[in-house]
Design an enzyme around this catalytic site. Structure first.
Site, PDB file in Angstrom:
ATOM      1  N   CYS A  18       0.843  -1.193   0.000  1.00 22.50           N
ATOM      2  CA  CYS A  18       0.000   0.000   0.000  1.00 22.50           C
ATOM      3  C   CYS A  18       0.882   1.248   0.000  1.00 22.50           C
ATOM      4  CB  CYS A  18      -0.923   0.018   1.227  1.00 22.50           C
ATOM      5  SG  CYS A  18      -0.022   0.139   2.790  1.00 22.50           S
ATOM      6  N   CYS A  21       3.280   1.779   2.877  1.00 20.50           N
ATOM      7  CA  CYS A  21       4.545   1.022   2.763  1.00 20.50           C
ATOM      8  C   CYS A  21       5.585   1.883   2.054  1.00 20.50           C
ATOM      9  CB  CYS A  21       4.342  -0.266   1.971  1.00 20.50           C
ATOM     10  SG  CYS A  21       3.164  -1.427   2.679  1.00 20.50           S
ATOM     11  N   CYS A  88      49.341  -1.785 -20.254  1.00 22.83           N
ATOM     12  CA  CYS A  88      49.936  -1.788 -18.916  1.00 22.83           C
ATOM     13  C   CYS A  88      48.845  -1.564 -17.875  1.00 22.83           C
ATOM     14  CB  CYS A  88      51.001  -0.706 -18.788  1.00 22.83           C
ATOM     15  SG  CYS A  88      50.323   0.967 -18.734  1.00 22.83           S
ATOM     16  N   CYS A  91      46.742   1.566 -18.173  1.00 16.60           N
ATOM     17  CA  CYS A  91      45.607   1.479 -19.106  1.00 16.60           C
ATOM     18  C   CYS A  91      44.401   0.866 -18.394  1.00 16.60           C
ATOM     19  CB  CYS A  91      45.973   0.611 -20.312  1.00 16.60           C
ATOM     20  SG  CYS A  91      47.442   1.116 -21.194  1.00 16.60           S
ATOM     21  N   ASP A 515      29.915 -28.962   8.960  1.00 21.62           N
ATOM     22  CA  ASP A 515      28.634 -29.628   9.151  1.00 21.62           C
ATOM     23  C   ASP A 515      28.953 -31.120   9.273  1.00 21.62           C
ATOM     24  OD1 ASP A 515      25.824 -30.148   9.078  1.00 21.62           O
ATOM     25  OD2 ASP A 515      26.070 -30.744   6.980  1.00 21.62           O
ATOM     26  N   ASP A 714      27.329 -28.624   2.917  1.00 23.14           N
ATOM     27  CA  ASP A 714      26.884 -29.160   1.626  1.00 23.14           C
ATOM     28  C   ASP A 714      26.193 -28.112   0.765  1.00 23.14           C
ATOM     29  OD1 ASP A 714      24.373 -28.843   2.719  1.00 23.14           O
ATOM     30  OD2 ASP A 714      24.080 -30.968   3.148  1.00 23.14           O
ATOM     31  N   ASP A 718      22.923 -25.595   4.604  1.00 23.04           N
ATOM     32  CA  ASP A 718      24.006 -24.850   5.240  1.00 23.04           C
ATOM     33  C   ASP A 718      24.215 -23.475   4.606  1.00 23.04           C
ATOM     34  OD1 ASP A 718      24.738 -26.917   7.042  1.00 23.04           O
ATOM     35  OD2 ASP A 718      25.760 -27.953   5.416  1.00 23.04           O
TER      36      ASP A 718
END
Length: 826
Positions: A18, A21, A88, A91, A515, A714, A718
């Site tokens: 709305c 917000c 170089c 640049c 883990d 994994d 996680d």
């Protein structure tokens, strides 16, 4: 009065329902430091901002929005540009500054070693063509965009080396006669055949090296100056130009003829560029190697007929026939056949792995000894190989934090050298006596020092030396070349560095957090022990257990059935199967009641466990799940199941601790199981019973307590913890490597890859530090010597070229470092 900087930007807001917000977001943005104007439009769901870019950036503004309970839609696009004309680090700094100063560009990194620029930009504000114009306006050109034609890129690298070789030998064809003609004059005072002919000869012989073979240097210098910049070529052009002008000037004023010296400077400069191009090619060969790995052709089956097609024409769902010795054309799934596959290109593991029907296979790996049919699942840019190439390119496009300091110096280096050269010339004219005293002291040690020459000649001599000795190339190449080699080595060993910053951060890591499930353990329950009552065989117990469990889909049941298949035990037919939730299963086999399950199930069915209490307690202490098998209320044995450790978990964690790292484990498993696993692998600090969201807070606690933390997981549940850790290390498996939350992704599923990642990070950062040291120390020593007139311009050019070659060569020496775990070395 300093001009006030203002940058405009647009954020797309998500979650507003709305107008109030929009007002809340607007108020929050207006209060943010550095924001000059904020307007939030609820209808378009966008925030229009004006702010001071030195006080706040878009990331911080997005954080302000998120803090109010809304989100910012990420409109960023990332593109890699192939940039032509750069010679170089100066640049690269010019192009990078131009891109960063463009409205709509979030981030830009330009790498002189790869001659590429990585740009994050807002596609609603800019297009690729706009980026090309920005580069063009800074004096350079965009040759193409990432992935347009990588084969052309390879050919272009070869062309650059060949062109550099041609220029080098062409220059020396004229410079060698110059040197031969100058030697009698330098050492014996003999000007043959006469001074006038000698002077004319020096001028004429110097023209081709400077203005034919070296014309690109002058052209690039002019382009840089005309766009308000300055680079290495400006210094070389000014140095050689000033030296050459003394040739014609010698006919009008008493001055030494340095035209021949100008040609020698250009010869050494172009020789250095050739060696540098070769060395850069070796540093960047990782991507070339990866490109060469891919299969060129594929044999597909259409209506039962074999048809050979280019791999680019393979579509998802196509059925491919792969014979022994052939490369698997693209990622897929085996639907028929069994074989062993050499996956070393993906994992760095030399031992072949077995693959059967239903298993995933990786494109570009080699089928060894079985005929297989593979259904294509990923093609083109979605394949494992393409993802790896993309990750390596992205890593090479990032910057290590230590490079920021070098970049700041590079940005002001050439202007500072031009000022220093000008001051050198002026000081020699104002204080010739002071400098001559230094020359008289040094002439006994340095044969080229002659303080008795005209003051103007000596001033020119010193100024040219300053111009050619001081070059930012070594500084600009120091970090990216090491990062190129390191990221390439990682890809070859199954360690994908996604972010260059991780290399620097990794050296400061105090604790590595693991883990448990799927990281330290395999993540799949396996039968570890089978204990039988007297008069019962191992196979008979397994047969009864598998017979009852055949009706269940529980992971523990699957583990028992897998064990039965391994030992070729066929489960008997079962009747009256019933699953008792959380306790076990039961059924009738050969007319007898069989129970398979927990203590509680046995107790509820009046089964006497007294003969197996000691075994049950021992198994539970070892963090194993004890499955009791009873026949007609008599215990006939126990099947113990556990999430087995990965083969090298103990060795890998031991080596990490020996290297000075602390280890910890954070898991959602219960305390007893977690402690038992930690004891086995040698981890001291354990936090158990933690949900995925809770892992983030545990990581924060460790960071407050210990400092820099790396997390290994994994990459699925996680992900939040990997993001919170200072370095997130995600374990991928096979083709599943696109884990966005990590800084480092490990293709192999075992922990040896973690040891490799740590060793690689430390070795790469060591090379970066060494390179920066040599780049800094060389300029620190050489420039004062040149100012004093003690450095011959030709020697200065040799030293300058050598400095760049040294850092690139040193980066290539990284390949000699053994980054495999000690326990895997032969």
């Amino acid at each position: 009065m300093a001009e006030e900087k203002t940058k405009k930007s647009t954020l797309e807001i998500e979650g507003m329902s709305c107008a109030s917000c929009a007002l809340n977001v607007e108020k929050a943005l207006e209060k943010a430091e550095g924001v000059k104007m904020a307007r939030v439009n609820f209808a378009s769901e966008k925030a229009y901002l004006e702010y001071d870019p030195e006080m706040v950036d878009e990331e911080k503004l997005a954080e302000v929005v998120r803090a109010t309970g809304y989100d910012v839609k990420d409109e960023k696009e990332r593109v890699t540009l192939d940039i032509g004309g750069m010679t170089c680090a100066g640049c690269a700094a010019t192009v990078e500054k131009a891109l960063k100063g463009t409205e709509g560009v979030y981030e830009a990194n330009v790498n002189i070693a790869t001659e590429k620029g990585t740009v994050e930009y807002d596609p609603s504000i800019l297009t690729k063509n706009d980026l090309k114009k920005v580069v063009a306006n800074s004096g350079y050109e965009v040759i193409g965009f990432e992935g347009d034609n990588r084969e052309v890129e390879q050919d272009d690298d070869l062309r650059k080396v060949e062109e550099a070789r041609w220029k080098m030998w062409g220059t020396w064809a004229f410079t060698i006669p110059i040197i031969a003609w100058m030697i009698p004059e330098m050492f014996f005072g003999i000007t043959w055949p006469g001074q006038t002919i000698f002077n004319l000869g020096m001028i004429l012989l110097a023209v081709p090296p400077l203005f034919i073979f070296g014309r690109k240097t002058f052209r690039t210098a002019y382009r840089a100056v005309s766009h308000g910049g300055a680079n290495m070529d400006v210094l070389i052009a000014m140095g050689t130009g000033a030296a050459f002008i003394t040739g014609p000037a010698v006919f009008f004023t008493p001055i030494a003829n340095y035209a021949g010296v100008a040609a020698m400077i250009m010869a050494f400069h172009l020789t250095g560029k050739y060696i540098e191009e070769n060395a850069k090619g070796r540093a960047s060969q990782a991507i070339k190697k990866l490109l060469e790995l891919g299969a060129k052709k594929a044999t597909i089956l259409e209506d039962g007929e074999e048809k050979e097609v280019p791999v680019e024409e393979v579509k998802p769902g196509d059925l491919m026939l792969v014979r022994p010795g052939e490369k698997i054309p693209t990622d897929g799934e085996i639907i028929e056949g069994r074989t062993t596959i050499d996956e070393s290109m993906a994992t760095g593991e030399s031992m072949p792995v077995e693959r059967k029907k239903g298993d995933e296979v990786i494109g570009a790996t080699v089928n060894q000894n079985g005929l297989i049919k593979v259904k294509a699942t990923r093609v083109g840019k979605d394949t494992f190989l393409s993802q790896v190439i993309k990750m390596v390119e992205e890593a090479q496009g990032t910057k290590v934090p230590i490079q920021e300091f070098a970049d700041r110096i590079t940005g002001i280096f050439v202007p500072a050298v031009l000022i220093t050269a000008t001051l050198t010339f002026i000081l020699w004219l104002i204080f010739p006596g002071f400098f001559r005293e230094i020359g008289f002291w040094a002439q006994d040690y340095l044969p080229w020092v002659n303080p008795e020459l005209e003051t103007f000649t000596l001033a020119i001599f010193a100024t040219i030396a300053v111009l050619v000795i001081a070059c930012p190339c070594a500084l600009g190449l120091a970090t990216p070349t090491a990062l190129m080699v390191g990221s390439g080595m990682g890809a070859e060993n199954g360690v994908l560095i996604r972010n260059g910053e991780a290399i620097q951060t990794m050296k400061d890591v105090h604790t590595i957090v693991f883990d448990k499930t799927g990281t330290i353990t395999k993540g799949q329950p396996e039968v570890t022990d089978i204990i039988t009552a007297q008069n019962y065989s191992h196979r008979k117990l397994l047969k009864l257990a598998a017979g009852v469990e055949a009706g269940s889909e529980h992971p523990l049941a699957i583990a028992i059935l897998n064990k039965a298949r391994e030992e070729n035990v066929k489960p008997p037919e079962i009747k009256g199967f019933e699953s008792i939730t959380g306790k076990g299963v039961k059924g009738r086999i050969d007319g007898e009641n069989v129970l398979v399950g927990s203590r509680r199930l046995m107790e509820e069915n009046d089964v006497d466990l007294s003969g197996f209490i000691r075994d049950l307690n021992r198994l539970e202490e070892e963090a194993k799940t004890a499955i009791i098998v009873a026949r007609e209320k008599e215990v006939i044995g126990i099947v113990a199941i556990a999430d087995a450790l990965k083969e090298d978990s103990i060795k890998a964690i031991r080596e990490l601790k020996e290297s000075g790292l602390k280890t910890a484990m954070i898991t959602g498993d219960n305390e007893r199981t977690a402690r038992a696993i930690a004891r086995k692998v040698g981890i001291d600090y354990v936090v158990a019973g933690v949900l995925p969201d809770g892992k983030v807070e545990e990581i924060r606690k460790l960071q407050r307590k210990s400092g820099v933390i790396a997390m290994v997981g994994d990459g699925i549940n996680d992900a939040p913890a990997l993001t919170q850790a200072n370095v997130g290390i995600a374990i991928g498996t096979g083709t599943d490597i696109a884990i966005e939350s990590s800084d480092i992704t490990l293709v192999r599923g075992d922990l040896s890859a973690v040891v490799t990642a740590v060793k690689l990070s430390r070795a790469t950062f060591r090379k970066i530090r060494q390179n920066l040291f040599w780049a800094f120390i060389y300029n620190t020593i050489a420039i004062p010597v040149a100012i004093a007139g003690l450095l011959h311009p030709v020697i200065a050019e040799i030293a300058m070229a050598t400095s760049s070659i040294t850092v690139v060569t040193n980066a290539n020496l990284l390949r000699r470092v053994n980054i495999k775990p000690d326990y895997m070395k032969n």
